[in-house]
Design an enzyme around this catalytic site. Sequence first.
Site, mmCIF file in Angstrom:
data_model
loop_
_atom_site.group_PDB
_atom_site.id
_atom_site.type_symbol
_atom_site.label_atom_id
_atom_site.label_comp_id
_atom_site.label_asym_id
_atom_site.label_seq_id
_atom_site.Cartn_x
_atom_site.Cartn_y
_atom_site.Cartn_z
ATOM 1 N N ALA A 219 -7.405 4.119 -0.732
ATOM 2 C CA ALA A 219 -7.608 5.488 -1.228
ATOM 3 C C ALA A 219 -6.239 6.088 -1.516
ATOM 4 O O ALA A 219 -5.393 6.167 -0.620
ATOM 5 C CB ALA A 219 -8.356 6.315 -0.188
ATOM 6 N N VAL B 33 -4.418 3.776 3.179
ATOM 7 C CA VAL B 33 -3.760 4.837 2.410
ATOM 8 C C VAL B 33 -2.864 4.206 1.347
ATOM 9 O O VAL B 33 -1.970 3.413 1.656
ATOM 10 C CB VAL B 33 -2.943 5.765 3.318
ATOM 11 C CG1 VAL B 33 -2.269 6.854 2.488
ATOM 12 C CG2 VAL B 33 -3.830 6.383 4.393
ATOM 13 N N LYS B 34 -3.128 4.562 0.106
ATOM 14 C CA LYS B 34 -2.409 3.983 -1.033
ATOM 15 C C LYS B 34 -1.276 4.931 -1.434
ATOM 16 O O LYS B 34 -1.514 6.097 -1.762
ATOM 17 C CB LYS B 34 -3.383 3.773 -2.188
ATOM 18 C CG LYS B 34 -2.918 2.849 -3.289
ATOM 19 C CD LYS B 34 -4.070 2.645 -4.260
ATOM 20 C CE LYS B 34 -3.709 1.724 -5.401
ATOM 21 N NZ LYS B 34 -4.823 1.616 -6.370
ATOM 22 N N LEU B 35 -0.042 4.416 -1.409
ATOM 23 C CA LEU B 35 1.150 5.232 -1.619
ATOM 24 C C LEU B 35 2.025 4.631 -2.713
ATOM 25 O O LEU B 35 2.107 3.407 -2.849
ATOM 26 C CB LEU B 35 1.962 5.312 -0.321
ATOM 27 C CG LEU B 35 1.228 5.940 0.864
ATOM 28 C CD1 LEU B 35 1.708 5.356 2.177
ATOM 29 C CD2 LEU B 35 1.407 7.453 0.840
#
Length: 224
Positions: free
Chosen positions: A60, A86-88
């Site tokens: 996400a 968590v996509k960063l």
Amino acid sequence: MKFFIDTASLAQIKEAQDLGILDGVTTNPSLMAKEGISGTDRVMKHYVDICNIVHGDVSAEVISVDFAGMVREGEDLAALHPSITVKLPMTRDGVKAIKYFHDKGIKTNCTLVFSAGQALLAAKAGATYVSPFIGRLDDISTNGVQLIEQIRTIFDNYGYSTQILAASVRHPMHIIQCAEIGADVATCPLSAILALFDHPLTTIGLEKFLADHKKAAQQKVSAK
């Protein structure tokens, strides 16, 4: 190699899950918009809906570009479901956020990776996944699959546990090439996965088997 589907379509995710070959999902704001999902509440609910279908990690993506914003969004996303990763982005603040989440025990996916040096930085910060975009590199006459090979060598040299998630995978040959050189994950549209099923000799062989079976059945009836 794990298969992730790159979409926000619940129908496509369910179809891939039903095939028995799905290991996870990657999404981004563009894919959400494509499905008509907008607004924080709807996006958050949609992530939960995805997690309730697939038995694996769901990336996400944050939309903030500063460290504080990434941390705030990432913590909200991670709280939604244990499957959330968590996509960063591969930026200075993005790498700082990766380190922050790693120390908190929260899974991360470093996206928009286009060089081995970027992948190395993300791995050192503790990223769960790095996402080299091989199709976009191909678009500018650079060998995207070769980048996967470089990263594989570096990670193996130093024992990094960060998984190589080949992204921007566009066709079945990309999937095969990534599998050959040791990518841990390939994320791609459902169409690329389904194309792996197809081979003309399989179709011809099945048609022959069925025709022979039908002929044998007819001969059995005639013999009576």
